[in-house]
Structure formats: structure tokens, C-alpha cells
Design a protein around this motif. Sequence first.
Motif, PDB file in Angstrom:
ATOM      1  N   GLU A 408     -50.418 -73.855 -79.891  1.00 40.51           N
ATOM      2  CA  GLU A 408     -49.147 -73.130 -80.023  1.00 40.51           C
ATOM      3  C   GLU A 408     -48.987 -72.554 -81.430  1.00 40.51           C
ATOM      4  N   SER A 409     -49.391 -73.331 -82.402  1.00 36.47           N
ATOM      5  CA  SER A 409     -49.310 -72.918 -83.807  1.00 36.47           C
ATOM      6  C   SER A 409     -50.156 -73.920 -84.568  1.00 36.47           C
ATOM      7  N   ASP A 410     -50.470 -73.623 -85.851  1.00 40.97           N
ATOM      8  CA  ASP A 410     -51.171 -74.664 -86.585  1.00 40.97           C
ATOM      9  C   ASP A 410     -50.288 -75.218 -87.691  1.00 40.97           C
ATOM     10  N   ASP A 411     -48.985 -74.975 -87.566  1.00 39.78           N
ATOM     11  CA  ASP A 411     -48.054 -75.450 -88.582  1.00 39.78           C
ATOM     12  C   ASP A 411     -47.110 -76.488 -87.972  1.00 39.78           C
ATOM     13  N   PRO A 412     -47.340 -77.770 -88.246  1.00 38.05           N
ATOM     14  CA  PRO A 412     -46.528 -78.829 -87.633  1.00 38.05           C
ATOM     15  C   PRO A 412     -45.045 -78.684 -87.959  1.00 38.05           C
ATOM     16  N   GLU A 413     -44.736 -78.228 -89.167  1.00 37.79           N
ATOM     17  CA  GLU A 413     -43.326 -78.098 -89.538  1.00 37.79           C
ATOM     18  C   GLU A 413     -42.641 -77.032 -88.706  1.00 37.79           C
ATOM     19  N   ALA A 414     -43.349 -75.911 -88.481  1.00 43.55           N
ATOM     20  CA  ALA A 414     -42.773 -74.836 -87.666  1.00 43.55           C
ATOM     21  C   ALA A 414     -42.564 -75.320 -86.227  1.00 43.55           C
ATOM     22  N   ILE A 415     -43.542 -76.055 -85.713  1.00 46.82           N
ATOM     23  CA  ILE A 415     -43.426 -76.577 -84.344  1.00 46.82           C
ATOM     24  C   ILE A 415     -42.226 -77.525 -84.235  1.00 46.82           C
ATOM     25  N   ALA A 416     -42.087 -78.400 -85.230  1.00 47.50           N
ATOM     26  CA  ALA A 416     -40.985 -79.369 -85.222  1.00 47.50           C
ATOM     27  C   ALA A 416     -39.645 -78.646 -85.314  1.00 47.50           C
ATOM     28  N   ALA A 417     -39.595 -77.622 -86.171  1.00 43.60           N
ATOM     29  CA  ALA A 417     -38.345 -76.883 -86.359  1.00 43.60           C
ATOM     30  C   ALA A 417     -37.948 -76.167 -85.065  1.00 43.60           C
ATOM     31  N   ARG A 418     -38.950 -75.558 -84.402  1.00 46.56           N
ATOM     32  CA  ARG A 418     -38.691 -74.820 -83.157  1.00 46.56           C
ATOM     33  C   ARG A 418     -38.070 -75.736 -82.098  1.00 46.56           C
ATOM     34  N   GLY A 420     -36.234 -78.255 -82.759  1.00 50.36           N
ATOM     35  CA  GLY A 420     -35.033 -78.902 -83.286  1.00 50.36           C
ATOM     36  C   GLY A 420     -35.275 -80.350 -83.690  1.00 50.36           C
ATOM     37  N   PHE A 421     -36.555 -80.685 -83.973  1.00 49.75           N
ATOM     38  CA  PHE A 421     -36.839 -82.050 -84.416  1.00 49.75           C
ATOM     39  C   PHE A 421     -36.501 -82.142 -85.888  1.00 49.75           C
ATOM     40  N   GLU A 422     -35.385 -82.696 -86.207  1.00 49.09           N
ATOM     41  CA  GLU A 422     -35.159 -82.937 -87.619  1.00 49.09           C
ATOM     42  C   GLU A 422     -34.750 -84.384 -87.753  1.00 49.09           C
ATOM     43  N   ALA A 423     -35.107 -84.916 -88.858  1.00 54.44           N
ATOM     44  CA  ALA A 423     -34.788 -86.326 -89.050  1.00 54.44           C
ATOM     45  C   ALA A 423     -33.278 -86.492 -89.075  1.00 54.44           C
ATOM     46  N   MET A 424     -32.782 -87.451 -88.354  1.00 58.85           N
ATOM     47  CA  MET A 424     -31.355 -87.760 -88.432  1.00 58.85           C
ATOM     48  C   MET A 424     -31.130 -88.438 -89.749  1.00 58.85           C
ATOM     49  N   THR A 466     -28.583 -90.081 -79.120  1.00 60.29           N
ATOM     50  CA  THR A 466     -29.130 -89.134 -80.097  1.00 60.29           C
ATOM     51  C   THR A 466     -30.128 -88.179 -79.439  1.00 60.29           C
ATOM     52  N   LYS A 467     -30.216 -88.230 -78.147  1.00 61.61           N
ATOM     53  CA  LYS A 467     -31.180 -87.401 -77.393  1.00 61.61           C
ATOM     54  C   LYS A 467     -32.605 -87.565 -77.940  1.00 61.61           C
ATOM     55  N   GLY A 468     -32.935 -88.799 -78.257  1.00 62.90           N
ATOM     56  CA  GLY A 468     -34.310 -89.100 -78.663  1.00 62.90           C
ATOM     57  C   GLY A 468     -34.649 -88.737 -80.091  1.00 62.90           C
ATOM     58  N   LYS A 469     -33.657 -88.261 -80.865  1.00 61.97           N
ATOM     59  CA  LYS A 469     -33.979 -87.842 -82.232  1.00 61.97           C
ATOM     60  C   LYS A 469     -34.103 -89.014 -83.209  1.00 61.97           C
ATOM     61  N   ALA A 470     -33.524 -90.138 -82.814  1.00 58.37           N
ATOM     62  CA  ALA A 470     -33.552 -91.276 -83.738  1.00 58.37           C
ATOM     63  C   ALA A 470     -34.950 -91.880 -83.794  1.00 58.37           C
ATOM     64  N   ASP A 471     -35.285 -92.417 -84.934  1.00 63.59           N
ATOM     65  CA  ASP A 471     -36.575 -93.090 -85.091  1.00 63.59           C
ATOM     66  C   ASP A 471     -36.420 -94.551 -84.689  1.00 63.59           C
ATOM     67  N   GLY A 472     -37.213 -94.969 -83.724  1.00 65.50           N
ATOM     68  CA  GLY A 472     -37.097 -96.319 -83.177  1.00 65.50           C
ATOM     69  C   GLY A 472     -37.159 -97.403 -84.240  1.00 65.50           C
ATOM     70  N   LYS A 473     -38.057 -97.219 -85.218  1.00 71.27           N
ATOM     71  CA  LYS A 473     -38.205 -98.248 -86.249  1.00 71.27           C
ATOM     72  C   LYS A 473     -36.952 -98.330 -87.123  1.00 71.27           C
ATOM     73  N   ALA A 474     -36.398 -97.142 -87.424  1.00 69.42           N
ATOM     74  CA  ALA A 474     -35.179 -97.108 -88.242  1.00 69.42           C
ATOM     75  C   ALA A 474     -34.040 -97.793 -87.495  1.00 69.42           C
TER      76      ALA A 474
END
Lengths: 486, 100
Positions: A408-418, A420-424, A466-474
Motif C-alpha cells: 500500500e505504501s512504504d511509509d508506516p507513519e503515513a499508513i497509520a495516519a490514514r 487514524g491510528f494515533e496514540a491515545m 476506545t474502538k481498539g485505539k488503546a494499547d493493551g499493555k498501557a
Amino acid sequence: MSEREASGAGALDGARYEIVVGLEVHCELRTRTKLFCGCPNSFGDEPNTNICPVCLGLPGSLPVLNRQAVEYAMRIGEALHCQVRPSIFHRKNYFYPDMPKDYQVSQYDEPINVEGWLELPAGKRIGITRAHMEEDTGKSTHMGGAGRIGDATHSLVDYNRAGVPLVEIVSEPDIRSADEARAYVSELRAILVATGASDGKMEEGSLRVDANVSVRPAHSATFGTRCEIKNMNSLRSLGRAIDYEAARQVDVLQAGGRVVQETRHWNEDEGRTSSMRSKEEAYDYRYFPEPDLVPLVPDEAWRESARCALPPMPGERRRALAEAAGTDPASVALLVELDLDGLVVEAVAAGADARIALNRAANEVAADLEGARRLSPASFAKVVSMEAAAKLTATQAKQVLAALLAGESDDPEAIAARRGFEAMDTTALEIVIDEVIAANPEPWERFKGGDPKVAGLFVGQVMKRTKGKADGKAVTSILRERAGGG
Amino acid sequence: MPDSLSADDVRHVARLARLDVTDEEVELFAGQLAAVLDHASDIEALDTHEVPPTAHPLPLVNVLREDEVTPGVERDEVLAMAPAAEEGRFRVPRILGEAP
Ligand SMILES: [Zn+2]
């Protein structure tokens, strides 16, 4: 003597008997031409289209040794830690339609490679007696009688394969189980492919394995009488054949009989071995030096260049990866086998967390080897680092990795942004967690009381809100904090 | 070393070479082969301890060719020379056992 039932194979009384196996592996070399003539070395061509007076053994023809075949043989010798030595060729005389000359040119008492070893991923070393050069035979097809040799009316012979260069690698009888035999062949295959000498295709017959199998009482110092098993064309059938044969020999011994030294044929469909021929008249091949070929004496410069042509071998790669990732070599064997070690080593060198990198490579990347070819170590390192820094949850990291593998892309940050994966941020997460605690007073008391079963309920609820956005470990760590556990 | 060779030895060697020999020939060859062996055994009178085995009469090593394809022969031409051919292959009588 009654033959053992096929279904009973593998029921070896392991406590009382020990299996002893030595393997002979024939490896077709990936040269362009045959060993002694310029006919193409090519699998699957029309029958008898790659033949000439030399490989047909016509009178007056003279063999000339293929330089590249020698190069490959030396690389195999070096890779197996053998002494690479001056060698000569012999004629092995026998009458059989697959050899038009009525002899096979092979190396007998002066082979090119002797006394080496191969190290299994688990660390055990298997001795290599020799690895010598010889020519392959033709291929016969039995007509009538469902293709079985005994029931055939006649046979048809194709000499395309006659004269194709082989290296036969003979192991010491150091192998002690079917699993070890499979590990040996699989490691040897990886080494042969790495040298460039072989394509490693067992199913096409470019790698063929014969097994010398014997059994002996546990702790015995002497070997039992061995049988040579032929016709196994996969690692799976190799393992089955060894287990069957060992159990058959134990049956013979326990019934008070003696194992007869003979060649036995593995029948994959029936799951059993059967005697191929009696050794009443032991084969006398009347070996003598091939007068048409001169000695082969590779000088040190040539041997050095063969050594230099070798890429890192699988064992070295396992050690390099294990060292980079701070783990043990045996546990990373699969990643090396799948050719994913470079990815992990580079990602770790770029600062990625080793444990997460190993994990993601062995699971998500290994599941898409096609996609792995376009995955750059840099973007792999990036997604692993994002996960390690809790910028992505494990679930999100897997999704970003899947998108990278899918191209899809070779930029993980762009993929995450697309996506809406942002750290809570932690404050937002804490608010949600407090809401969940408030909504579940009774389970919360149990959680505080140390009941581990309710932890999943809280994490699940937080994930849902959180619709899965939360980090389980946190989430887990905040829950512990709230419960006063620190 | 033998100054004679048994008839069975001769028959065994003849069988290995797939030669059909008569009883008269067995007797004839036994004498001739024994003479050859006797001649070779003369060497045993010498101390050859320090002499490496001769691999080839010519003082040559490493006669090699490059790995390049050269033309072979026409299949039909070769099959025409065979006693029998079928489906582009050499046809041979029923084979009585697996290859050695
Ligand atoms: Zn040829």
C-alpha cells in the motif's frame, strides 16, 4: 520371515533399542552442461534431445571435465568443512539400461572432498565422510503392469539425464532418529542451495536421499547390520521410511532372527520397505581408473576463490541473528530458512526492539513471503519502533505491517495516519478506564482482590470504548495502578 | 601370486563382463590370465613403498572445458541406430531388477 504391518511403523521400543542412520545424498549440480560433454543439463526436456556421442558412450568419444562442476564440488566441500584434495575418476562397471556406456564415471578411493562436518540447528555435529563427483544415469520408464518394474513388458530409456553432474555427500552413521535425519537433509539442502550448486528440489529428483539404517541395543558400542533404503522423495517419506525400517529390524531381532544386509525399496503408498534384490552375489563393480580422464589437482588459488564465492551459510546466519536479537540460534532457524533474518538483523541494527522484531517477522511477515520481498528493513524497523514506543498498539502494528506487505505504501507513519491510528494520550485513556471501573463496581472489587479472570473484562471494555485505539499493555498497567498494585 | 587361476575365477570374471565362454575357452583363458597376473606380480618383488600410484600415463592434470553448450546429435539419427525405439526413447527388454 513375516514383514511388519505398515500400520505398526514407528512403534520402536526406544528404551531398549537405538536407531543408527547414515545418509547418502545425491545432489545434481546446477551447471549449464553435463559433467563430461556440452549437452544441456536441463530438467523436463523432450526425451533424448540432450545427448551426444560422449554421454551415449559411442566408440571414439572422449570425456572432458566441466570446470564449473568442479567449482561447485569444491564450494560444497568448503561449505561442509571438508579437506578439498587432489582426486581422480574411476569407472564403476555394471550392466543396466540406464547407463549406455555400461559404466558410470565416479570418484572412488581418491574423492575431491573428505572428512567434513555439518552442524544441525540444534547444535549437534554430523560427520561428513566424503563428498565426491560422479555422473548421473538416464531415466527408464517401465511400460505395462501399471509402471511397476516387475510387471512391465518392456522399458523405455531417456538419456537426457545421463552424464548430468552429481555430488554425492556421504554422512557418518552419526544420526540417531528420523527427526535428526530430516533435520540433516533440510540443513544440507539449505547449504547446497546457498553454495549455488543446487536448486534443492527433492520432488524433481535433483536431491535424492538413500538411508543406511540399523538398530542396536541401547548403550551398545557396536553397530547392527544395516539395510540401505532407497526411493524416498520427500523429507516426510524419509522420516516414515526410517521409522518403519527401524521397527521392522527390531521385530526381526526380538523374534530371535538376524537382520540381513540388503537394499530395500520404500513404497510411499503402502508405507513399508521391501527387499529389492538379494545380495547372493555381492556386486563387483570392477572399479578401475578412468583412462580417458587425467587427475584433478585444484591449486590453492582456485580453492581460495571457491571459498570466497560462498555466501554466509545457514548456521552462520542463525548465529548472527541470534546474537543481534539476544536469543539462541536454534530458536531462529525458521527465520533463516524463510530468508527473513536479514530483515530482522537490519531492523535491530536500526534501533528496533529485538523481541518485537522477531515476533512480527516470525508471524506476520512469515505469513506473507511474497509481500516480504518488497518490505524494506527501514520501514519494518519503523513499524516495530512505533509499536515499542506505544505509538501503535499491537493490533494496529499488525495492520500497518499488513499494509506494508500488501504494498500500500512504504511509509508506516503515513499508513497509520490514514487509518487514524494515533496514540491515545494517557489522560484520555485514564478517563475511559475510570468510567469502566465505575460501571463495574462488583468485578472491580474482585480485580482488586487479585482475581486474574476479571482483567480481561476490563481490558475488553476499554478497547470497546476506545474502538481498539488503546494499547493493551498501557491499559493493564493503569488498571494495576488504580487497584493499588503499582 | 597365482601361477594358475581356477576355472570358476575365469567364469566369474567372464560373467561380470557379460562374456559367454565355452569350457575350452575357460581353460585357454585361465592359462593366459594367470600369465598376465604373474607378470604383474613381478612388481611385488620391488619395494614400491615410496612410489605414488600412477593415476595416468601422461603427466597432465586439470584438463577442463568451460561450461558451454555444444551441439549434440539428432535424436532420430541415434534412435535409428538402436535395435528398437518408441516414443522418442530407446526401447529395451523387460528389466529384471532395480538399478544397482
Ligand atoms: Zn552429451
